[in-house]
Design a protein around this motif. Structure first.
Motif, mmCIF file in Angstrom:
data_model
loop_
_atom_site.group_PDB
_atom_site.id
_atom_site.type_symbol
_atom_site.label_atom_id
_atom_site.label_comp_id
_atom_site.label_asym_id
_atom_site.label_seq_id
_atom_site.Cartn_x
_atom_site.Cartn_y
_atom_site.Cartn_z
ATOM 1 N N THR A 105 0.832 -1.201 0.000
ATOM 2 C CA THR A 105 0.000 0.000 0.000
ATOM 3 C C THR A 105 0.865 1.249 0.000
ATOM 4 O OG1 THR A 105 -1.615 1.301 1.265
ATOM 5 C CG2 THR A 105 -0.197 -0.169 2.527
ATOM 6 N N ALA A 106 0.430 2.254 -0.725
ATOM 7 C CA ALA A 106 1.163 3.528 -0.776
ATOM 8 C C ALA A 106 0.875 4.398 0.438
ATOM 9 C CB ALA A 106 0.795 4.285 -2.054
ATOM 10 N N VAL A 107 -0.053 3.973 1.282
ATOM 11 C CA VAL A 107 -0.436 4.746 2.474
ATOM 12 C C VAL A 107 0.228 4.138 3.704
ATOM 13 C CG1 VAL A 107 -2.347 5.584 3.870
ATOM 14 C CG2 VAL A 107 -2.636 5.327 1.401
ATOM 15 N N GLY A 108 0.921 4.958 4.487
ATOM 16 C CA GLY A 108 1.638 4.484 5.660
ATOM 17 C C GLY A 108 0.727 3.976 6.764
ATOM 18 N N LEU A 113 -4.019 3.772 11.109
ATOM 19 C CA LEU A 113 -4.468 3.899 12.500
ATOM 20 C C LEU A 113 -5.520 5.003 12.617
ATOM 21 C CD1 LEU A 113 -1.133 3.532 14.526
ATOM 22 C CD2 LEU A 113 -3.020 1.891 14.372
ATOM 23 N N THR A 114 -5.300 6.108 11.899
ATOM 24 C CA THR A 114 -6.284 7.190 11.885
ATOM 25 C C THR A 114 -7.622 6.681 11.353
ATOM 26 O OG1 THR A 114 -4.550 8.841 11.522
ATOM 27 C CG2 THR A 114 -6.817 9.498 11.010
ATOM 28 N N ALA A 115 -7.565 5.876 10.299
ATOM 29 C CA ALA A 115 -8.784 5.330 9.700
ATOM 30 C C ALA A 115 -9.500 4.361 10.632
ATOM 31 C CB ALA A 115 -8.453 4.631 8.383
ATOM 32 N N SER A 116 -8.768 3.821 11.608
ATOM 33 C CA SER A 116 -9.366 2.889 12.574
ATOM 34 C C SER A 116 -10.093 3.606 13.697
ATOM 35 C CB SER A 116 -8.276 1.976 13.163
ATOM 36 O OG SER A 116 -7.639 1.238 12.144
ATOM 37 N N HIS A 117 -10.003 4.956 13.701
ATOM 38 C CA HIS A 117 -10.704 5.800 14.676
ATOM 39 C C HIS A 117 -10.292 5.494 16.117
ATOM 40 C CE1 HIS A 117 -13.137 7.104 11.326
ATOM 41 N NE2 HIS A 117 -13.511 5.860 11.088
ATOM 42 N N GLU A 127 3.054 3.378 18.533
ATOM 43 C CA GLU A 127 4.127 3.877 17.675
ATOM 44 C C GLU A 127 5.206 2.808 17.486
ATOM 45 O OE1 GLU A 127 7.280 7.630 17.394
ATOM 46 O OE2 GLU A 127 5.770 7.565 18.974
ATOM 47 N N GLY A 128 5.571 2.552 16.235
ATOM 48 C CA GLY A 128 6.565 1.534 15.933
ATOM 49 C C GLY A 128 5.961 0.163 15.676
ATOM 50 N N GLN A 129 4.684 -0.005 15.984
ATOM 51 C CA GLN A 129 4.000 -1.269 15.734
ATOM 52 C C GLN A 129 3.067 -1.128 14.518
ATOM 53 O OE1 GLN A 129 2.322 -3.094 19.381
ATOM 54 N NE2 GLN A 129 3.263 -1.402 20.510
ATOM 55 N N GLN A 130 2.639 -2.248 13.984
ATOM 56 C CA GLN A 130 1.776 -2.222 12.796
ATOM 57 C C GLN A 130 0.617 -3.213 12.949
ATOM 58 O OE1 GLN A 130 4.394 -2.831 9.375
ATOM 59 N NE2 GLN A 130 4.832 -0.639 9.312
ATOM 60 N N PRO A 131 -0.235 -2.993 13.937
ATOM 61 C CA PRO A 131 -1.323 -3.955 14.192
ATOM 62 C C PRO A 131 -2.318 -4.077 13.042
ATOM 63 C CG PRO A 131 -1.641 -1.932 15.464
ATOM 64 C CD PRO A 131 -0.266 -1.868 14.899
ATOM 65 N N VAL A 132 -2.585 -2.977 12.321
ATOM 66 C CA VAL A 132 -3.542 -3.035 11.217
ATOM 67 C C VAL A 132 -3.025 -3.957 10.117
ATOM 68 C CG1 VAL A 132 -4.764 -1.709 9.455
ATOM 69 C CG2 VAL A 132 -4.402 -0.713 11.729
ATOM 70 N N PHE A 133 -1.752 -3.815 9.778
ATOM 71 C CA PHE A 133 -1.150 -4.667 8.764
ATOM 72 C C PHE A 133 -1.105 -6.126 9.219
ATOM 73 C CE2 PHE A 133 1.578 -1.100 6.617
ATOM 74 C CZ PHE A 133 0.404 -0.486 6.230
ATOM 75 N N GLU A 134 -0.786 -6.343 10.499
ATOM 76 C CA GLU A 134 -0.695 -7.706 11.022
ATOM 77 C C GLU A 134 -2.053 -8.400 11.007
ATOM 78 O OE1 GLU A 134 0.994 -7.060 14.840
ATOM 79 O OE2 GLU A 134 2.958 -6.466 14.047
ATOM 80 N N GLN A 135 -3.096 -7.680 11.363
ATOM 81 C CA GLN A 135 -4.444 -8.253 11.323
ATOM 82 C C GLN A 135 -4.855 -8.612 9.897
ATOM 83 O OE1 GLN A 135 -7.101 -5.480 13.253
ATOM 84 N NE2 GLN A 135 -5.906 -5.471 15.153
#
Length: 557
Positions: A105-108, A113-117, A127-135
């Motif tokens: 994805t071109a979006v960081g 996280l912002t989109a997850s509200h 910060e430093g983690q990527q839970p959205v990507f991992e899920q």
């Protein structure tokens, strides 16, 4: 902008994709395809893919899945991984036999996280983690049908389409348009329990719709990645309402604050609402060949910033049909041809006459290097002269292959010069100059009265007259130049006459362009044949009035 910064930044981002693409089916959306088109070229990605069973496909609901002999997929997407985008990925995986899936994805991740509200405090803790990507990685394995399969989700900043060393475009944000006064109604309807916004000056990030705010955050995330690559600490400036909001969001973007502390360089970033200079966008005063190429030639399918170049001159195909379909068109982007790219960059910055001479010079030099029987000629550059040079390469396949990029640009120049719009362009320029003179010497009502005689319906028009779209362009130009207008009875009368004339034009159009269809909206179903009635349909008249009010909105800036 750094001369090499934008190109190297984009190519480096694509290297992450290329590293994952070996023996894969690669699905790209339009914005990422355009970024690839201008930075590396599709050939570079196909080389990385390798294997005859694998290829590139357009990402979308109708995209074909992978067969038994195609176990790997790579999705390259310009948008957030949510909503319809994720549903489309799921559907493609469901009708495929993939065992390994990579989503780029071109979006960081911070924008995700912002989109997850999530609350601001929770975002800071992650910060430093990527839970959205991992899920999503877990979901991808589930959709492939086996949790032991391999799935990866990663971010690559594929924001830019580097058109030239000092010019890069952002195809993914082509629809991001500055706010107009008429948008206040929509903003106020989304906040019924709060104080009504009276003007655009009162608009800030807290008053925007969630969809627009999220789009801005995606842009800010990408711009921050570019600044990080350049190693600069940016200082933001803005002109216009939406630009002010974007600049403020970038200045307050949490990941950017940490980045700036380690940055060694400095940069100024200026955001400008395009609606503040519509005369530059719709005027015909530019003496530049590239501007005419992009305006006259048909758009390359799926692209916002490139055109189709008819290559039939270099083939054995002979056709007298004017509206045949181009099977394999050329284009302006020549990312892997050094000589053609040098010519393209020269065309961007030179005037029309000098640009044509530059095209001729490059063709002559290329023909001389290939020992082709070229006849030198000086003086004015003509379409016939350029065509004769180009056709020298037709029967020499090696020379044609070596200079294919140059020949595409040469044919683009020829087809632009021969295009019917070329003469109309000069008519536009002459009329705009007359309007500027009239605006300075007389009232706006007199200017509109001068416009009335050239508003002609389809049955009255010749090829030299202005089409319905042309008339709208002139109106945008007029109202943008004039600015805010005081109340005036003569002006009201003149505007009513213009609206009535436009209503007749819209009613008699046998085929409406996509732009006019968008403007008329629901009134398409009630359009009438004006030859069978004495007065325009009142609903269509109202829609034209709404269109005119948009121009009045623009003039208030």
């Amino acid at each position: 902008m750094s001369a090499l910064g934008a190109l190297c930044f984009t190519q480096q981002a694509w290297e992450q994709v290329l590293a994952k693409a070996k023996r894969a089916l690669v699905y790209l959306d339009a914005a990422c395809a355009e970024s690839l088109h201008w930075s590396c070229g599709s050939g570079r990605l196909l080389e990385a893919v390798g294997g005859s069973a694998c290829d590139l496909r357009e990402f979308g609901p109708q995209a074909a899945g992978g067969g038994p002999g195609q176990p790997k997929a790579v999705f390259v997407l310009s948008c957030l991984l949510k909503g319809r985008t994720v549903e489309t990925v799921r559907d493609i995986l469901g009708r495929s036999h993939f065992q390994y899936c990579v989503v780029v994805t071109a979006v960081g991740h911070p924008a995700h996280l912002t989109a997850s509200h999530l609350p601001a405090g929770a975002v800071a803790e992650l910060e430093g983690q990527q839970p959205v990507f991992e899920q999503l990685e877990e979901k991808l394995c589930e959709w492939m049908g086996n949790m032991n399969y391999t799935a990866e989700v990663l971010h690559a900043p594929l924001l830019l389409a580097p058109v030239a060393p000092h010019l890069a475009l952002t195809p993914a944000f082509a629809s991001l348009f500055p706010l107009l006064p008429r948008d206040l109604k929509l903003l106020n309807s989304a906040r019924p329990d709060k104080r009504k916004l009276g003007s655009l000056a009162e608009v800030d990030a807290s008053t925007l719709t969630p969809e627009l705010l999220l789009q801005i955050r995606c842009l800010v995330s990408s711009l921050s990645s570019f600044c990080e690559y350049l190693g600069v600490r940016e200082e933001c400036f803005s002109v216009g309402t939406l630009s002010r909001i974007i600049a403020a969001d970038l200045a307050n973007y949490a990941p950017a604050k940490n980045r700036r502390k380690a940055a060694s360089g400095r940069a100024s970033v200026v955001f400008v609402d395009r609606t503040l200079d519509l005369t530059g966008a719709v005027g015909h005063h530019g003496d530049n060949l590239v501007e005419k190429m992009i305006s006259f030639l048909p758009k390359l399918p799926g692209h916002m910033n490139d055109v189709m170049v008819n290559m039939v001159e270099l083939t054995a195909l002979q056709t007298k049909e004017e509206n045949y379909t181009m099977i394999a068109p050329g284009c302006l982007a020549q990312s892997n041809d050094t000589a053609a790219r040098a010519l393209w960059e020269s065309l961007l910055t030179t005037k029309h006459k000098e640009a044509l001479m530059e095209v001729r010079r490059h063709l002559v030099e290329a023909a001389s290097r290939e020992n082709l029987p070229i006849k030198m000629s000086m003086g004015r550059v003509t379409p016939g002269q350029l065509t004769s040079y180009i056709q020298l390469f037709k029967k020499n396949f090696k020379a044609l292959e070596s200079h294919c990029g140059l020949l595409q640009l040469g044919l683009a120049a020829v087809q632009t010069l021969k295009h019917p719009m070329s003469s109309k362009w000069d008519n536009f320029l002459a009329f705009e100059r007359l309007l500027l003179q009239s605006i300075g010497e007389s009232s706006m009502s007199n200017v509109l009265n001068q416009l009335l005689p050239i508003i002609k319906s389809f049955s009255q028009r010749t090829s030299d007259d202005y089409s319905a779209e042309d008339l709208l362009i002139l109106l945008v130009y007029i109202y943008s130049v004039v600015g805010e207008l005081p109340a005036d009875k003569d002006l009201d009368k003149a505007e009513e006459m213009v609206k009535m004339a436009l209503t007749v034009v819209f009613s008699e159009e046998p085929k409406l362009s996509p732009l006019l269809q968008n403007i008329l909206g629901e009134c398409l179903t009630i359009r009438q044949d004006m030859s069978s009635t004495e007065s325009p349909n009142p609903e269509l008249f109202q829609q034209v009035w709404s269109t005119m009010s948009v121009f009045l909105d623009l003039s208030e800036f």
